[in-house]
Enzyme design. Structure first.
Site, PDB file in Angstrom:
ATOM      1  N   CYS A 110      -8.954  25.746  11.535  1.00  0.00           N
ATOM      2  CA  CYS A 110      -8.536  24.593  10.228  1.00  0.00           C
ATOM      3  C   CYS A 110      -8.885  24.913   9.175  1.00  0.00           C
ATOM      4  O   CYS A 110     -10.670  24.625   9.272  1.00  0.00           O
ATOM      5  CB  CYS A 110      -8.566  23.570  10.969  1.00  0.00           C
ATOM      6  SG  CYS A 110      -7.958  22.514  12.135  1.00  0.00           S
ATOM      7  N   LYS A 124     -12.159  22.091  25.049  1.00  0.00           N
ATOM      8  CA  LYS A 124     -12.189  23.260  24.574  1.00  0.00           C
ATOM      9  C   LYS A 124     -12.732  24.480  23.596  1.00  0.00           C
ATOM     10  O   LYS A 124     -13.120  25.504  24.044  1.00  0.00           O
ATOM     11  CB  LYS A 124     -10.911  22.955  23.248  1.00  0.00           C
ATOM     12  CG  LYS A 124     -10.469  24.137  22.459  1.00  0.00           C
ATOM     13  CD  LYS A 124      -9.880  23.896  21.141  1.00  0.00           C
ATOM     14  CE  LYS A 124     -10.283  23.217  20.127  1.00  0.00           C
ATOM     15  NZ  LYS A 124     -11.558  23.973  18.790  1.00  0.00           N
ATOM     16  N   ASN A 125     -13.889  24.044  23.013  1.00  0.00           N
ATOM     17  CA  ASN A 125     -14.835  24.249  22.197  1.00  0.00           C
ATOM     18  C   ASN A 125     -16.528  24.515  23.437  1.00  0.00           C
ATOM     19  O   ASN A 125     -16.677  25.179  22.692  1.00  0.00           O
ATOM     20  CB  ASN A 125     -15.875  23.065  21.273  1.00  0.00           C
ATOM     21  CG  ASN A 125     -14.233  22.882  20.201  1.00  0.00           C
ATOM     22  OD1 ASN A 125     -13.057  23.897  20.401  1.00  0.00           O
ATOM     23  ND2 ASN A 125     -14.541  22.153  19.144  1.00  0.00           N
ATOM     24  N   ILE A 173     -19.920  32.478   7.885  1.00  0.00           N
ATOM     25  CA  ILE A 173     -20.487  32.824   8.873  1.00  0.00           C
ATOM     26  C   ILE A 173     -21.478  33.694   8.852  1.00  0.00           C
ATOM     27  O   ILE A 173     -22.336  34.366  10.079  1.00  0.00           O
ATOM     28  CB  ILE A 173     -19.343  33.881   9.589  1.00  0.00           C
ATOM     29  CG1 ILE A 173     -18.682  34.640   8.631  1.00  0.00           C
ATOM     30  CG2 ILE A 173     -18.512  33.301  10.119  1.00  0.00           C
ATOM     31  CD1 ILE A 173     -18.653  35.777   8.937  1.00  0.00           C
ATOM     32  N   ASP A 174     -22.693  33.255   8.226  1.00  0.00           N
ATOM     33  CA  ASP A 174     -23.921  33.850   7.193  1.00  0.00           C
ATOM     34  C   ASP A 174     -24.564  33.722   7.769  1.00  0.00           C
ATOM     35  O   ASP A 174     -25.725  34.894   8.584  1.00  0.00           O
ATOM     36  CB  ASP A 174     -23.674  33.307   5.442  1.00  0.00           C
ATOM     37  CG  ASP A 174     -24.385  31.435   5.688  1.00  0.00           C
ATOM     38  OD1 ASP A 174     -23.520  30.921   6.441  1.00  0.00           O
ATOM     39  OD2 ASP A 174     -25.538  31.175   5.891  1.00  0.00           O
ATOM     40  N   GLN A 175     -24.999  32.933   9.108  1.00  0.00           N
ATOM     41  CA  GLN A 175     -25.907  31.961   9.858  1.00  0.00           C
ATOM     42  C   GLN A 175     -25.594  33.506  10.844  1.00  0.00           C
ATOM     43  O   GLN A 175     -26.626  34.095  12.157  1.00  0.00           O
ATOM     44  CB  GLN A 175     -25.831  31.144  10.420  1.00  0.00           C
ATOM     45  CG  GLN A 175     -26.111  30.354   8.936  1.00  0.00           C
ATOM     46  CD  GLN A 175     -27.324  30.528   8.422  1.00  0.00           C
ATOM     47  OE1 GLN A 175     -28.563  29.853   9.403  1.00  0.00           O
ATOM     48  NE2 GLN A 175     -27.523  30.295   7.162  1.00  0.00           N
ATOM     49  N   ARG A 183      -3.532  22.309  19.201  1.00  0.00           N
ATOM     50  CA  ARG A 183      -4.224  23.762  18.943  1.00  0.00           C
ATOM     51  C   ARG A 183      -5.395  23.245  20.166  1.00  0.00           C
ATOM     52  O   ARG A 183      -6.363  24.039  20.793  1.00  0.00           O
ATOM     53  CB  ARG A 183      -5.341  23.872  17.940  1.00  0.00           C
ATOM     54  CG  ARG A 183      -4.327  24.917  17.093  1.00  0.00           C
ATOM     55  CD  ARG A 183      -4.765  24.871  16.109  1.00  0.00           C
ATOM     56  NE  ARG A 183      -5.827  25.718  16.076  1.00  0.00           N
ATOM     57  CZ  ARG A 183      -6.944  25.809  15.220  1.00  0.00           C
ATOM     58  NH1 ARG A 183      -6.492  25.622  13.557  1.00  0.00           N
ATOM     59  NH2 ARG A 183      -7.939  26.742  15.876  1.00  0.00           N
ATOM     60  N   ASP A 200     -15.623  15.337  14.123  1.00  0.00           N
ATOM     61  CA  ASP A 200     -14.192  15.679  14.845  1.00  0.00           C
ATOM     62  C   ASP A 200     -13.788  14.623  15.563  1.00  0.00           C
ATOM     63  O   ASP A 200     -13.147  14.465  15.431  1.00  0.00           O
ATOM     64  CB  ASP A 200     -14.485  16.732  15.895  1.00  0.00           C
ATOM     65  CG  ASP A 200     -14.924  17.965  15.783  1.00  0.00           C
ATOM     66  OD1 ASP A 200     -14.829  19.092  16.858  1.00  0.00           O
ATOM     67  OD2 ASP A 200     -14.804  18.376  14.314  1.00  0.00           O
ATOM     68  N   ARG A 257     -16.284  27.434   6.352  1.00  0.00           N
ATOM     69  CA  ARG A 257     -16.532  27.638   7.812  1.00  0.00           C
ATOM     70  C   ARG A 257     -16.825  29.017   7.324  1.00  0.00           C
ATOM     71  O   ARG A 257     -16.473  29.625   7.195  1.00  0.00           O
ATOM     72  CB  ARG A 257     -15.053  28.348   7.934  1.00  0.00           C
ATOM     73  CG  ARG A 257     -13.690  27.195   8.384  1.00  0.00           C
ATOM     74  CD  ARG A 257     -14.490  25.173   8.479  1.00  0.00           C
ATOM     75  NE  ARG A 257     -15.049  25.698  10.164  1.00  0.00           N
ATOM     76  CZ  ARG A 257     -14.112  25.507  11.194  1.00  0.00           C
ATOM     77  NH1 ARG A 257     -12.616  25.133  10.478  1.00  0.00           N
ATOM     78  NH2 ARG A 257     -14.593  25.206  12.636  1.00  0.00           N
TER      79      ARG A 257
HETATM   80  C1  EPZ Z   1     -17.714  24.015  15.548  1.00  0.00           C
HETATM   81  O1  EPZ Z   1     -17.046  24.681  14.973  1.00  0.00           O
HETATM   82  C2  EPZ Z   1     -16.550  23.780  15.978  1.00  0.00           C
HETATM   83  N1  EPZ Z   1     -15.414  24.342  16.330  1.00  0.00           N
HETATM   84  C3  EPZ Z   1     -15.625  22.188  15.243  1.00  0.00           C
HETATM   85  O2  EPZ Z   1     -14.545  21.781  16.260  1.00  0.00           O
HETATM   86  C4  EPZ Z   1     -16.652  21.182  14.449  1.00  0.00           C
HETATM   87  O3  EPZ Z   1     -16.052  20.300  14.877  1.00  0.00           O
HETATM   88  C5  EPZ Z   1     -18.136  21.785  14.530  1.00  0.00           C
HETATM   89  O4  EPZ Z   1     -18.699  23.053  15.299  1.00  0.00           O
HETATM   90  C6  EPZ Z   1     -18.990  21.337  13.858  1.00  0.00           C
HETATM   91  O5  EPZ Z   1     -19.204  20.445  15.817  1.00  0.00           O
HETATM   92  C7  EPZ Z   1     -15.904  25.252  17.824  1.00  0.00           C
HETATM   93  O6  EPZ Z   1     -15.891  25.220  18.591  1.00  0.00           O
HETATM   94  C8  EPZ Z   1     -13.940  26.093  18.028  1.00  0.00           C
HETATM   95  P1  EPZ Z   1     -20.970  24.610  12.584  1.00  0.00           P
HETATM   96  P2  EPZ Z   1     -18.202  25.778  14.137  1.00  0.00           P
HETATM   97  O7  EPZ Z   1     -21.104  26.129  12.356  1.00  0.00           O
HETATM   98  O8  EPZ Z   1     -18.619  26.444  15.346  1.00  0.00           O
HETATM   99  C9  EPZ Z   1     -22.228  25.493   8.049  1.00  0.00           C
HETATM  100  C10 EPZ Z   1     -12.663  21.369  16.330  1.00  0.00           C
HETATM  101  O9  EPZ Z   1     -11.576  20.481  16.060  1.00  0.00           O
HETATM  102  N2  EPZ Z   1     -22.117  27.088   8.769  1.00  0.00           N
HETATM  103  O10 EPZ Z   1     -21.577  24.010  13.180  1.00  0.00           O
HETATM  104  O11 EPZ Z   1     -17.527  26.704  13.408  1.00  0.00           O
HETATM  105  C11 EPZ Z   1     -20.237  25.075   8.186  1.00  0.00           C
HETATM  106  O12 EPZ Z   1     -19.779  25.486   6.994  1.00  0.00           O
HETATM  107  C12 EPZ Z   1     -13.420  22.489  15.214  1.00  0.00           C
HETATM  108  O13 EPZ Z   1     -12.387  21.553  17.465  1.00  0.00           O
HETATM  109  C13 EPZ Z   1     -22.823  27.749   7.716  1.00  0.00           C
HETATM  110  O14 EPZ Z   1     -22.775  27.476   6.376  1.00  0.00           O
HETATM  111  O15 EPZ Z   1     -18.988  24.862  13.045  1.00  0.00           O
HETATM  112  C14 EPZ Z   1     -20.272  23.607   8.945  1.00  0.00           C
HETATM  113  O16 EPZ Z   1     -20.492  23.319   6.923  1.00  0.00           O
HETATM  114  C15 EPZ Z   1     -13.288  21.509  14.155  1.00  0.00           C
HETATM  115  N3  EPZ Z   1     -22.784  28.884   7.816  1.00  0.00           N
HETATM  116  C16 EPZ Z   1     -21.359  23.739   9.489  1.00  0.00           C
HETATM  117  O17 EPZ Z   1     -22.488  24.618   9.139  1.00  0.00           O
HETATM  118  C17 EPZ Z   1     -22.427  29.635   9.081  1.00  0.00           C
HETATM  119  O18 EPZ Z   1     -22.961  30.374   9.280  1.00  0.00           O
HETATM  120  C18 EPZ Z   1     -21.469  23.525  10.779  1.00  0.00           C
HETATM  121  O19 EPZ Z   1     -19.984  24.511  10.841  1.00  0.00           O
HETATM  122  C19 EPZ Z   1     -21.812  28.260   9.755  1.00  0.00           C
HETATM  123  C20 EPZ Z   1     -21.842  27.455  10.129  1.00  0.00           C
END
Ligand code: EPZ
Length: 430
Positions: free
Chosen positions: A117, A22-23, A124-126, A397, A305, A122
């Site tokens: 979820c 999915k991801n 999105i600053d990065q 989902r 996950d 979550r």
């Molecule tokens: C992806 O989410 C996956 N979702 C998540 O899977 C997965 O848990 C996660 O990566 C970690 O592997 C999809 O791919 C659709 P991150 P994502 O950006 O991209 C922080 C599932 O079960 N962060 O790697 O949102 C964030 O808050 C889902 O399939 C920032 O601070 O995860 C988190 O603490 C649940 N600023 C950490 O980084 C940002 O701009 C990791 O988030 C982005 C993220």
């Protein structure tokens, strides 16, 4: 309202085919709009998140043809606007991939702020930091993220946190920027690599995906492609832990064992046997489970996950285990549900201290999010007696035919949508 009805106690035994990731499918589907030529994608999982994204792209004028359950053809040459704001798109986290894709191709994008979820902030600053570094103007107003650029110019970007989403989003935008972009401290997940391979199959020039430095040489345009998505590491891991939790013998097929190494390692640690072949992994749980400690980390560490699933197994393991969640700040919501099944778990901040019990007893459960919902199903399958799981829309989902695949392994589980059907299930199961 549809729920899962479950009678626990059967060890899961047999083989299960794992679907597309999915991801990986979500960014690859979004990236398909970066060319005006036709893109064919195979091994697309038939799950709510991918279906919602495809629907949303259709509402923007993208031609989507689902010529088979797991094969989709996409052509974005007639897209009529760069705004993704329909009710669908607000439901999924991955909607933000449309920003990177549209910013790359059209130099502008407007997308509703993501849903997904509730496992943490979550942020999105990065993502925004990366888009701005490439020369885009980014604003958030009226619930929309708006990005616009006269042109995108390659840049050297250091991610403050390892982020799957931000790495993928910036990679897409940079693929059609002028000059070279370097992303440092990038995520290394298999789905990041899969997207890079997909973009390269469309004519992009991306090197280093899967390491923490990715180099993207911008190209002027991308062409069509015929691509197959990698197997789902987390669906595979979920069924592997189903074997441990129910003391069964399960072989997950159509997988890439390399992607499952941290999961197999933990299963060995808690007393399971693992047999690997080139596209399958067998998990046998014939002895009592043993306690261990685990900390979730970015790939190749133990995946966040898979955190609920290993916690369900450790709650049945002899001794005291510690689970540390280092990625998200709110990913233990399922613990209250497990406590109602007899589990002995204490959550302190981002750590769960687990004292193993001999067995779960059935209960009426609520899925709090996608992966925790799947983990609660596994707990119910091992519990003594009867359970129900509500809010299964979370589970659907990310898991295709979840009850069907579990039934194929001997599980007594059914999706029912009325009290009458629930009574019938109870009578049938006895
Ligand atoms: C992806 O989410 C996956 N979702 C998540 O899977 C997965 O848990 C996660 O990566 C970690 O592997 C999809 O791919 C659709 P991150 P994502 O950006 O991209 C922080 C599932 O079960 N962060 O790697 O949102 C964030 O808050 C889902 O399939 C920032 O601070 O995860 C988190 O603490 C649940 N600023 C950490 O980084 C940002 O701009 C990791 O988030 C982005 C993220």
């Amino acid at each position: 309202m549809e729920i899962y009805a479950i009678k626990g106690g059967n060890p899961l035994v047999g083989e299960v085919e794992i679907g597309g990731a999915k991801n990986a499918a979500l960014p690859i589907i979004a990236a398909s709009l970066m060319t005006d030529e036709t893109v064919h994608i195979d091994n697309v999982p038939d799950v709510r998140d991918t279906n919602v994204l495809l629907k949303s792209m259709e509402s923007m004028g993208v031609i989507v043809d689902r010529n088979a359950r797991h094969r989709v053809t996409i052509n974005a040459s007639h897209i009529h606007d760069y705004i993704a704001d329909d009710d669908n798109i607000k439901k999924i986290r991955a909607s933000y991939y449309l920003i990177g894709a549209m910013l790359g191709k059209y130099k502008e994008a407007q997308v509703a702020l993501p849903g997904g979820c509730n496992i943490g902030s979550r942020a999105i600053d990065q993502h925004i930091k990366g888009f701005k570094a490439l020369g885009a103007e980014v604003t958030i107003e009226y619930g929309l993220i708006k990005a616009k650029a006269d042109k995108l110019v390659g840049s050297h970007i250091y991610m403050d946190v390892v982020s799957v989403g931000a790495t993928i989003n910036v990679m897409m935008a940079a693929a059609l920027a002028e000059g070279t972009t370097i992303i440092e401290n990038s995520a290394k997940e298999p789905h990041v690599v899969d997207l890079a391979n997909f973009l390269n199959s469309m004519g992009a020039n991306i090197k280093g995906a899967g390491t923490d430095v990715i180099r993207i040489k911008g190209v002027s345009k991308l062409h069509g492609s015929d691509y197959t998505i990698i197997p789902d590491q987390i669906e595979a891991g979920t069924f592997m832990f189903a074997a441990a939790i129910t003391r069964g013998d399960v072989t997950v097929k159509n997988v890439i064992p390399k992607h499952l190494e941290s999961i197999s390692a933990k299963l060995l640690e808690i007393g399971c046997e693992i047999e690997e072949s080139d596209d399958a992994v067998r998990v046998v749980s014939s002895k009592p489970l043993i306690h261990t400690h685990v900390k979730t980390l970015p790939y190749p560490g133990f995946p966040t996950d898979m955190q609920p699933q290993i916690a369900v197994a450790l709650a049945l393991s002899q001794g005291t285990s510690i689970v540390t969640e280092s990625i998200f700040e709110n990913r233990f919501k399922y613990v209250d549900e497990l406590t109602r099944m007899g589990a002995n778990i204490k959550v302190e901040g981002n750590t769960a201290i687990i004292d193993g019990i001999s067995k779960y007893t059935g209960a009426s459960l609520m899925a709090p999010d996608l992966r925790a919902g799947a983990a609660l199903v596994l707990a119910a399958l091992s519990a003594e007696g009867f359970s129900t799981v509500e809010d299964i829309h979370y589970i659907e989902r990310g898991y295709e035919d979840f009850p069907l695949k579990l039934q194929g392994l001997g599980a007594q589980i059914e999706k029912v949508d009325s009290d009458r059907e629930l009574r019938k299930f109870k009578l049938k199961i006895g």
